[in-house]
Design a protein around this motif. Structure first.
Motif, PDB file in Angstrom:
ATOM      1  N   ASP A 278     -77.685  27.506  -2.618  1.00  0.00           N
ATOM      2  CA  ASP A 278     -78.550  26.775  -1.703  1.00  0.00           C
ATOM      3  C   ASP A 278     -79.579  27.750  -1.162  1.00  0.00           C
ATOM      4  O   ASP A 278     -79.235  28.720  -0.472  1.00  0.00           O
ATOM      5  CB  ASP A 278     -77.724  26.172  -0.571  1.00  0.00           C
ATOM      6  CG  ASP A 278     -78.545  25.241   0.324  1.00  0.00           C
ATOM      7  OD1 ASP A 278     -79.798  25.343   0.307  1.00  0.00           O
ATOM      8  OD2 ASP A 278     -77.933  24.424   1.036  1.00  0.00           O
ATOM      9  N   ILE A 279     -80.840  27.523  -1.485  1.00  0.00           N
ATOM     10  CA  ILE A 279     -81.876  28.470  -1.100  1.00  0.00           C
ATOM     11  C   ILE A 279     -82.006  28.582   0.412  1.00  0.00           C
ATOM     12  O   ILE A 279     -82.546  29.573   0.933  1.00  0.00           O
ATOM     13  CB  ILE A 279     -83.233  28.057  -1.744  1.00  0.00           C
ATOM     14  CG1 ILE A 279     -84.136  29.293  -1.930  1.00  0.00           C
ATOM     15  CG2 ILE A 279     -83.899  26.958  -0.952  1.00  0.00           C
ATOM     16  CD1 ILE A 279     -83.617  30.260  -2.979  1.00  0.00           C
ATOM     17  N   SER A 280     -81.468  27.583   1.144  1.00  0.00           N
ATOM     18  CA  SER A 280     -81.505  27.654   2.609  1.00  0.00           C
ATOM     19  C   SER A 280     -80.632  28.779   3.144  1.00  0.00           C
ATOM     20  O   SER A 280     -80.810  29.221   4.292  1.00  0.00           O
ATOM     21  CB  SER A 280     -81.061  26.314   3.217  1.00  0.00           C
ATOM     22  OG  SER A 280     -81.928  25.265   2.845  1.00  0.00           O
ATOM     23  N   PHE A 331     -86.517  35.554  -4.291  1.00  0.00           N
ATOM     24  CA  PHE A 331     -87.055  34.290  -4.788  1.00  0.00           C
ATOM     25  C   PHE A 331     -87.921  33.577  -3.749  1.00  0.00           C
ATOM     26  O   PHE A 331     -88.479  32.507  -4.014  1.00  0.00           O
ATOM     27  CB  PHE A 331     -85.896  33.378  -5.231  1.00  0.00           C
ATOM     28  CG  PHE A 331     -85.225  33.859  -6.495  1.00  0.00           C
ATOM     29  CD1 PHE A 331     -85.703  33.478  -7.738  1.00  0.00           C
ATOM     30  CD2 PHE A 331     -84.118  34.704  -6.434  1.00  0.00           C
ATOM     31  CE1 PHE A 331     -85.093  33.923  -8.905  1.00  0.00           C
ATOM     32  CE2 PHE A 331     -83.509  35.152  -7.594  1.00  0.00           C
ATOM     33  CZ  PHE A 331     -83.988  34.761  -8.839  1.00  0.00           C
ATOM     34  N   GLY A 332     -88.068  34.204  -2.585  1.00  0.00           N
ATOM     35  CA  GLY A 332     -88.932  33.633  -1.564  1.00  0.00           C
ATOM     36  C   GLY A 332     -90.386  33.611  -1.998  1.00  0.00           C
ATOM     37  O   GLY A 332     -91.192  32.855  -1.442  1.00  0.00           O
ATOM     38  N   THR A 333     -90.740  34.434  -2.965  1.00  0.00           N
ATOM     39  CA  THR A 333     -92.121  34.481  -3.451  1.00  0.00           C
ATOM     40  C   THR A 333     -92.531  33.205  -4.171  1.00  0.00           C
ATOM     41  O   THR A 333     -93.722  32.981  -4.398  1.00  0.00           O
ATOM     42  CB  THR A 333     -92.296  35.676  -4.413  1.00  0.00           C
ATOM     43  OG1 THR A 333     -91.374  35.530  -5.499  1.00  0.00           O
ATOM     44  CG2 THR A 333     -92.017  36.989  -3.689  1.00  0.00           C
ATOM     45  N   PHE A 334     -91.554  32.371  -4.530  1.00  0.00           N
ATOM     46  CA  PHE A 334     -91.867  31.137  -5.256  1.00  0.00           C
ATOM     47  C   PHE A 334     -92.145  29.958  -4.321  1.00  0.00           C
ATOM     48  O   PHE A 334     -92.559  28.881  -4.770  1.00  0.00           O
ATOM     49  CB  PHE A 334     -90.717  30.756  -6.193  1.00  0.00           C
ATOM     50  CG  PHE A 334     -90.539  31.706  -7.357  1.00  0.00           C
ATOM     51  CD1 PHE A 334     -91.425  31.673  -8.429  1.00  0.00           C
ATOM     52  CD2 PHE A 334     -89.500  32.612  -7.363  1.00  0.00           C
ATOM     53  CE1 PHE A 334     -91.260  32.535  -9.505  1.00  0.00           C
ATOM     54  CE2 PHE A 334     -89.330  33.484  -8.437  1.00  0.00           C
ATOM     55  CZ  PHE A 334     -90.210  33.451  -9.510  1.00  0.00           C
ATOM     56  N   GLY A 335     -91.908  30.114  -3.043  1.00  0.00           N
ATOM     57  CA  GLY A 335     -92.115  29.000  -2.122  1.00  0.00           C
ATOM     58  C   GLY A 335     -91.184  27.834  -2.386  1.00  0.00           C
ATOM     59  O   GLY A 335     -91.588  26.661  -2.296  1.00  0.00           O
ATOM     60  N   ILE A 336     -89.958  28.124  -2.706  1.00  0.00           N
ATOM     61  CA  ILE A 336     -88.978  27.072  -3.015  1.00  0.00           C
ATOM     62  C   ILE A 336     -88.678  26.283  -1.742  1.00  0.00           C
ATOM     63  O   ILE A 336     -88.387  26.867  -0.692  1.00  0.00           O
ATOM     64  CB  ILE A 336     -87.690  27.685  -3.585  1.00  0.00           C
ATOM     65  CG1 ILE A 336     -87.998  28.480  -4.861  1.00  0.00           C
ATOM     66  CG2 ILE A 336     -86.650  26.601  -3.866  1.00  0.00           C
ATOM     67  CD1 ILE A 336     -86.834  29.301  -5.366  1.00  0.00           C
ATOM     68  N   PRO A 337     -88.732  24.933  -1.790  1.00  0.00           N
ATOM     69  CA  PRO A 337     -88.460  24.136  -0.584  1.00  0.00           C
ATOM     70  C   PRO A 337     -87.062  24.388  -0.034  1.00  0.00           C
ATOM     71  O   PRO A 337     -86.096  24.566  -0.788  1.00  0.00           O
ATOM     72  CB  PRO A 337     -88.616  22.691  -1.078  1.00  0.00           C
ATOM     73  CG  PRO A 337     -89.475  22.781  -2.296  1.00  0.00           C
ATOM     74  CD  PRO A 337     -89.118  24.088  -2.944  1.00  0.00           C
ATOM     75  N   ALA A 338     -86.952  24.414   1.272  1.00  0.00           N
ATOM     76  CA  ALA A 338     -85.635  24.568   1.912  1.00  0.00           C
ATOM     77  C   ALA A 338     -84.722  23.432   1.477  1.00  0.00           C
ATOM     78  O   ALA A 338     -85.155  22.282   1.321  1.00  0.00           O
ATOM     79  CB  ALA A 338     -85.788  24.575   3.427  1.00  0.00           C
ATOM     80  N   GLY A 339     -83.450  23.745   1.283  1.00  0.00           N
ATOM     81  CA  GLY A 339     -82.472  22.753   0.859  1.00  0.00           C
ATOM     82  C   GLY A 339     -82.348  22.618  -0.642  1.00  0.00           C
ATOM     83  O   GLY A 339     -81.453  21.908  -1.126  1.00  0.00           O
ATOM     84  N   THR A 366     -74.716  39.121  -4.131  1.00  0.00           N
ATOM     85  CA  THR A 366     -74.734  38.428  -2.848  1.00  0.00           C
ATOM     86  C   THR A 366     -76.063  37.715  -2.637  1.00  0.00           C
ATOM     87  O   THR A 366     -77.054  37.960  -3.337  1.00  0.00           O
ATOM     88  CB  THR A 366     -74.510  39.426  -1.698  1.00  0.00           C
ATOM     89  OG1 THR A 366     -75.545  40.425  -1.723  1.00  0.00           O
ATOM     90  CG2 THR A 366     -73.137  40.093  -1.831  1.00  0.00           C
ATOM     91  N   GLN A 367     -76.080  36.843  -1.642  1.00  0.00           N
ATOM     92  CA  GLN A 367     -77.282  36.108  -1.265  1.00  0.00           C
ATOM     93  C   GLN A 367     -77.564  36.372   0.201  1.00  0.00           C
ATOM     94  O   GLN A 367     -76.660  36.371   1.042  1.00  0.00           O
ATOM     95  CB  GLN A 367     -77.080  34.610  -1.501  1.00  0.00           C
ATOM     96  CG  GLN A 367     -78.286  33.749  -1.133  1.00  0.00           C
ATOM     97  CD  GLN A 367     -78.017  32.255  -1.339  1.00  0.00           C
ATOM     98  OE1 GLN A 367     -76.874  31.848  -1.603  1.00  0.00           O
ATOM     99  NE2 GLN A 367     -79.032  31.429  -1.230  1.00  0.00           N
ATOM    100  N   SER A 368     -78.828  36.629   0.539  1.00  0.00           N
ATOM    101  CA  SER A 368     -79.180  36.897   1.931  1.00  0.00           C
ATOM    102  C   SER A 368     -80.650  36.572   2.178  1.00  0.00           C
ATOM    103  O   SER A 368     -81.401  36.267   1.251  1.00  0.00           O
ATOM    104  CB  SER A 368     -78.925  38.371   2.284  1.00  0.00           C
ATOM    105  OG  SER A 368     -79.829  39.209   1.571  1.00  0.00           O
TER     106      SER A 368
END
Length: 369
Positions: A278-280, A331-339, A366-368
């Motif tokens: 979950d990208i959130s 992966f924040g550089t892709f502008g992925i929508p929250a959720g 890990t994810q952070s």
């Protein structure tokens, strides 16, 4: 002289008369005494398959009918009338009994004899237990020679359950839902008496696969998914503990000499066996890497995005050789929508060229934010 002969003859007649009378009386006494039953080993035929079936065959000299009282049961099921040469059967639980046979001869006279009967069930053999998992739900079936029943102890503090079935058939336990963990499954084959046979099996119920990935958990299937293009992977003891990574187990990633440039690994994260990313929960994925070369790229790819979001791929080069380092894939550089969630994780190494036998080690994914 003639008188002497007459006396002797008269005595012979008397002797003959009394002799016949005595013999006649002995025969009559035998009839009065009734039929005599012979030894019990000729009477009982006891099954050895734990059915409890006993065949009883009255045997005697002079018996014209027999009443067999089983010493077990009530009402009409407690006895039977048997003709000469015939048998009767009765099913006994394990135990000791007294069987009574009343034999009646042709004159209507009867003789009663009692015989001890011991019915002992044997321990089942050839126990076969089949386990079928659907996620965390286990179904158990079992068979065994001479099994009258089974019990199953799941090993997770829940109550022991009885498996349904019949002698000589397949027994099935109710399905059981485990929490992820390591357990000992105990299955006991029952004879129907005292004797039993018990078998045990280790059971590992894996947790759904997801981040973080440590390669240390005994309840995680790190081989879920697979490889493509000729890559070889395995969980191994950390060959280079130290620095930022002293963990015991890591994943060895080998790009063999025959591996295609596009080769790699894929791991499903979709339910029920996986937990999607979950990208959130954070846009960065961090991976500890040990490589022997500087500059070759490691790909981290997140795929099967929700809401129609396309696959995302990031490549980061190793900066040091022969020591552990942490590579960060933002992966924040892709502008992925929250959720947005992603149901598959892919790794590739040096996708610019075919494999030449490179070996790297991965750990602590890990994810952070």
């Amino acid at each position: 002289m003639k008188n002497i002969k007459k006396i002797i003859g008269f005595c012979l007649i008397l002797t003959t008369f009394f002799s016949c009378s005595l013999n006649d009386n002995l025969e009559d006494n035998t009839d009065i005494n009734g039929a005599e039953i012979v030894t019990q080993d000729k009477i009982f035929d006891i099954s050895t398959d734990n059915s409890g079936l006993v065949r009883i065959t009255p045997i005697s000299e002079g018996g014209m009918s027999y009443e067999v009282q089983y010493g077990h049961g009530t009402g009409v099921g407690a006895s039977a009338i048997v003709n000469p040469g015939a048998s009767t059967t009765h099913i006994y639980p394990e135990g000791n009994y007294t069987v009574t046979i009343i034999s009646t001869d042709i004159t209507g006279n009867s003789t009663t004899n009692t015989y001890p009967l011991s019915v002992v069930y044997v321990a089942p053999t050839n126990v076969v237990v089949i386990q079928n998992f659907a996620g965390t739900v286990l179904t158990v079936t079992a068979t065994a020679t001479n099994a009258n029943g089974f019990t199953v102890n799941w090993g997770d503090a829940s109550s022991t359950q009885t498996m349904s079935g019949s002698l000589g058939g397949t027994f099935t336990a109710p399905t059981h839902n485990y929490a992820p963990g390591v357990y000992t499954l105990t299955v006991t084959a029952l004879s129907g008496g005292i004797a039993t046979t018990t078998v045990t099996y280790p059971v590992t119920v894996n947790a759904p696969f997801g981040l973080p990935i440590t390669y240390e958990s005994p309840i995680q299937n790190y081989n879920i998914g697979g490889t493509f293009g000729g890559v070889d992977v395995a969980q191994v003891a950390n060959p280079f503990p130290g620095g930022i990574n002293t963990s015991a187990t890591v994943r060895r990633y080998t790009k063999t000499n025959s591996a295609a440039s596009w080769s790699g690994t894929w791991t499903p994260l979709s339910a029920p066996n996986g937990v999607p990313i979950d990208i959130s929960n954070g846009s960065k994925i961090k991976v500890m890497v040990y490589s022997t070369e500087v500059g070759k790229l490691l790909n981290v790819e997140i795929e099967q995005g929700s809401g129609g979001v396309s696959n995302k791929v990031l490549k980061v080069a190793s900066t040091v050789a022969n020591q552990w380092e942490e590579l960060v894939f933002d992966f924040g550089t892709f502008g992925i929508p929250a959720g947005t969630t992603f149901g598959q994780l892919v790794f590739r190494y040096n996708d610019a060229a075919s494999g030449v036998g490179e070996v790297i080690y991965l750990d602590n994914i890990t994810q952070s934010n």
